[in-house]
Scaffold this motif. Sequence first.
Motif, PDB file in Angstrom:
ATOM      1  N   LYS A   1      -4.157  -1.920   4.827  1.00 56.73           N
ATOM      2  CA  LYS A   1      -4.471  -0.785   3.956  1.00 56.73           C
ATOM      3  C   LYS A   1      -4.542   0.504   4.770  1.00 56.73           C
ATOM      4  O   LYS A   1      -3.962   1.517   4.386  1.00 56.73           O
TER       5      LYS A   1
ATOM      6  N   GLU B   1     -10.090  -2.501  -5.026  1.00 59.73           N
ATOM      7  CA  GLU B   1      -9.792  -3.932  -4.941  1.00 59.73           C
ATOM      8  C   GLU B   1     -11.031  -4.762  -5.204  1.00 59.73           C
ATOM      9  O   GLU B   1     -10.972  -5.837  -5.774  1.00 59.73           O
TER      10      GLU B   1
ATOM     11  N   ASN C   1     -11.725  -4.437  -9.015  1.00 61.18           N
ATOM     12  CA  ASN C   1     -10.708  -5.249  -9.689  1.00 61.18           C
ATOM     13  C   ASN C   1     -10.977  -6.729  -9.575  1.00 61.18           C
ATOM     14  O   ASN C   1     -10.416  -7.513 -10.314  1.00 61.18           O
ATOM     15  N   ARG C   2     -11.724  -7.103  -8.558  1.00 57.99           N
ATOM     16  CA  ARG C   2     -11.966  -8.514  -8.254  1.00 57.99           C
ATOM     17  C   ARG C   2     -10.690  -9.220  -7.781  1.00 57.99           C
ATOM     18  O   ARG C   2     -10.590 -10.428  -7.907  1.00 57.99           O
ATOM     19  N   ILE C   3      -9.734  -8.439  -7.292  1.00 55.42           N
ATOM     20  CA  ILE C   3      -8.531  -9.120  -6.803  1.00 55.42           C
ATOM     21  C   ILE C   3      -8.774  -9.559  -5.369  1.00 55.42           C
ATOM     22  O   ILE C   3      -8.075 -10.399  -4.822  1.00 55.42           O
TER      23      ILE C   3
ATOM     24  N   LEU D   1     -17.109  -9.210  -0.438  1.00 48.41           N
ATOM     25  CA  LEU D   1     -17.445 -10.325  -1.335  1.00 48.41           C
ATOM     26  C   LEU D   1     -18.816 -10.174  -1.981  1.00 48.41           C
ATOM     27  O   LEU D   1     -19.280 -11.044  -2.699  1.00 48.41           O
TER      28      LEU D   1
ATOM     29  N   LEU E   1      -6.087  -7.554   5.746  1.00 56.40           N
ATOM     30  CA  LEU E   1      -6.097  -6.743   4.531  1.00 56.40           C
ATOM     31  C   LEU E   1      -6.544  -5.318   4.843  1.00 56.40           C
ATOM     32  O   LEU E   1      -5.940  -4.339   4.386  1.00 56.40           O
TER      33      LEU E   1
ATOM     34  N   TYR F   1     -20.684  -8.610  -4.641  1.00 52.67           N
ATOM     35  CA  TYR F   1     -20.457  -7.854  -5.856  1.00 52.67           C
ATOM     36  C   TYR F   1     -21.748  -7.272  -6.394  1.00 52.67           C
ATOM     37  O   TYR F   1     -22.825  -7.767  -6.134  1.00 52.67           O
TER      38      TYR F   1
ATOM     39  N   GLU G   1     -10.895 -11.414  -3.800  1.00 52.95           N
ATOM     40  CA  GLU G   1     -11.128 -12.812  -3.434  1.00 52.95           C
ATOM     41  C   GLU G   1      -9.819 -13.613  -3.494  1.00 52.95           C
ATOM     42  O   GLU G   1      -9.595 -14.525  -2.711  1.00 52.95           O
ATOM     43  N   VAL G   2      -8.952 -13.238  -4.458  1.00 53.73           N
ATOM     44  CA  VAL G   2      -7.632 -13.857  -4.528  1.00 53.73           C
ATOM     45  C   VAL G   2      -6.867 -13.542  -3.237  1.00 53.73           C
ATOM     46  O   VAL G   2      -6.249 -14.419  -2.628  1.00 53.73           O
ATOM     47  N   LEU G   3      -6.958 -12.278  -2.823  1.00 55.31           N
ATOM     48  CA  LEU G   3      -6.212 -11.850  -1.639  1.00 55.31           C
ATOM     49  C   LEU G   3      -6.702 -12.545  -0.378  1.00 55.31           C
ATOM     50  O   LEU G   3      -5.900 -13.039   0.411  1.00 55.31           O
ATOM     51  N   ILE G   4      -8.028 -12.582  -0.196  1.00 50.58           N
ATOM     52  CA  ILE G   4      -8.492 -13.121   1.081  1.00 50.58           C
ATOM     53  C   ILE G   4      -8.482 -14.634   1.108  1.00 50.58           C
ATOM     54  O   ILE G   4      -8.839 -15.233   2.120  1.00 50.58           O
ATOM     55  N   SER G   5      -8.043 -15.278   0.003  1.00 54.07           N
ATOM     56  CA  SER G   5      -7.765 -16.708   0.142  1.00 54.07           C
ATOM     57  C   SER G   5      -6.356 -16.898   0.703  1.00 54.07           C
ATOM     58  O   SER G   5      -5.961 -18.005   1.033  1.00 54.07           O
TER      59      SER G   5
ATOM     60  N   THR H   1       3.407   1.408  -3.485  1.00 52.89           N
ATOM     61  CA  THR H   1       2.750   1.700  -4.761  1.00 52.89           C
ATOM     62  C   THR H   1       2.244   3.135  -4.769  1.00 52.89           C
ATOM     63  O   THR H   1       2.221   3.773  -5.806  1.00 52.89           O
TER      64      THR H   1
ATOM     65  N   GLU I   1       0.837  -1.199   0.000  1.00 52.69           N
ATOM     66  CA  GLU I   1       0.000   0.000   0.000  1.00 52.69           C
ATOM     67  C   GLU I   1       0.871   1.248   0.000  1.00 52.69           C
ATOM     68  O   GLU I   1       0.590   2.224  -0.680  1.00 52.69           O
TER      69      GLU I   1
END
Lengths: 440, 301
Positions: A230, A208, A211-213, A421, A226, A423, A215-219, A14, A11
């Motif tokens: 942030k 986020e 972006n739909r990222i 989650l 998270l 959407y 769900e990838v992150l919280i797996s 970037t 965070e």
Amino acid sequence: MNKINLIIGREYWTRVKSKTFLLTTFLAPIAIVLIYAALIFLVTRGSDKERTIAIIDNAGLTENIDLSKNNLKFTVETISFDELVKKYDNKEIDGILELPPLDSSQNKYDIIYHSDKTLALDESGSIVSLFRKKIRNYKIEAFGINQSSLDLIDTDINIEPKTIKDTEKEISSITTTVSSVLGMIVGILLFMVILIFGSQVMRGVNEEKINRIVEVLISSVKPFELMIGKVVGIGLVGLTQFAIWAILMSVLSVGAFSLFGLDPSAMQDVTSSDVTKELMADEGVRTQIAKVVKELLALNWALIIPLYIFYFIIGYMIYASLFAAVGAAAGDDINEAQSLTTIVMLPLMAAFYIGISAAQAPDSTLSVWSSIFPLTAPVVMPIRLASSPPLWQIGLSVVTSILFVVFMIWLASRIYRIGILMYGKKASIKELGKWIFSRG
Amino acid sequence: MSILSIRNVVKKYSNHVAVDNVSFEIPKGRIFGMLGPNGAGKTSLIRMITSITRADEGEIILDGEKLNASHPMQIGYLPEERGLYKKMKVGEQLLYLARLKGLSQKEAQSKVDNWLEKFDITDWWSKKVGELSKGMQQKIQFIATVVHDPKLIILDEPFSGLDPINTNLIKDEINAMNNNGTSVIFSTHRMEQVEQICEEIVLMNQGKIILHGDVNQIKSENKENKFEIEFDGSFPSDMLADSFEIVEDTSKSLIIQVKEGHNSNDLLRGLLDRNIEIKSYREVLPTLNEIFIKKVGESNE
């Protein structure tokens, strides 16, 4: 913990490496200083062209006074008005100043300036100040007032606070002003930081989600990690930006002023009237200023500075986590989240306005309780700190704030974890309530 | 030995039951298909397996252990709703996601390098993800899913948005990893892919399992006594009556439904008795797609 660090790192870096950050961080102070310097430059140099102004003196005001003022050159003329107009047409003079006879029964005196070009603001100021004292003296004489008794007419009324029991604590009336100004600055700063970086957290979270990222992150990480990553990461970006601004602004100011060959105190000549100048010369005022500095130094900075930092962190954490929850609950279009944003903004705005009134009345019931109520405390308490509120109030405020920030982060993370989650649609407030109490 | 045991798992949301007392086992080293129409509870179940949400009741056992905090690191999950940070560079992003899975900086670096080499895309390292085409982003997303060498890979509609070439590329990688012992859960509603890839499936509908087993076995269990015959001439009409029925008539062949009380031998015998020359003869097994539609239809009634 290791993962939170990773998230904070991402965070932070970037953002700090982004063009927007570099632009706002480095260009904004340069722009501000340049504009400020240019402003001073313009105001002090003002109308740089020399003007010659003819005076028709029907009041005898031009006797015995120095008639040059910056770029203005005055000539006292005895020729007729028509002839002066001819001179004006030949561009020998830029205007004609007509001083009508003085009437001591009027408290108004209209000087007429004949010209097709108006005078600049500072030029009119110069002319007014040129004659004010002269007219005053004329009237004093006309009324037969003794100068020394006149000096005694305007009484300087001052309420000097004196403590009854606490003899150690020496306060003067000037302290109140100083501390309220100081408090106001701190309050506005806090309000701005919370607002700017809080809404960055909201946008970051929502991004986020879009972006739909997420769900990838919280797996890989818990939603809580998270969110905290942030909030902290962006908070650090804020601190970095402020630190750079503070350094840049001071370096640049010094640089710019010496570059333009300006003295910042030159501003005072323009903005302040002669009255202040007279005051400045006054020995009493000098001691007063010394007193202000002394009062400022006497404040318990060892307590106040850590508390400023404390309230900054607490305030930012409370609102940033709320903004994070809103960002998570909002649908794919962040603009639809207006009603949710309002709910977060409301207490913050309230804190701001109460804070402003608290700067003037730091011990009013409203100020006291809103400096303890955790949603407003981070803005209001720092404002009150300069006027040394009782220790029990500070203590109570600190304790409630700590408890509340823990509660708030918990609450926000409950909403965040489910909202992130969901959407496509934005959640209603009723739904948010359900999320808070639903199980993982 | 199962890589995953789902035992009496229930997940309720405020207004409906998403997963309703589901139990099944996924054997180690298999490619396991999880099928079902939209809203069947697949994603809810997967989210519990990946520890994104918790089961209300029941338990999930991964490789002999009840789900715990170390398990997300052993799972690679490619969600149906997926994405990447658009403004982040490919390399940085993969490193970050790998490190979130618990790899050290060094491990992450070498694994990401390996994968980029494998896909022959090492020069993408410093490209921003937003600059890549959708298919290219999918490749990056796949790498992000498997970069930490998980024991179990869960792929939710992994081929959506991929062209046939990239589909095959990813399919090959899935098979290669499976050959090395990685278990795969493959969730989709594209049945032809399931038939190609999966060895075993569960079919879910409305939160329940309505079918579970080996793909071939399911197919034969669900056969409908249909046979495809290629021969010269026309089908003798006297045979039709109550024993057989023409289901489909293409110019080359017929598909015959053998009715109750008769079997395929009766059909063959009848044709042979009438001296009809048979060119080919085979049983028609239902496609998974047909079974899927039929079973879902039945369970909705």
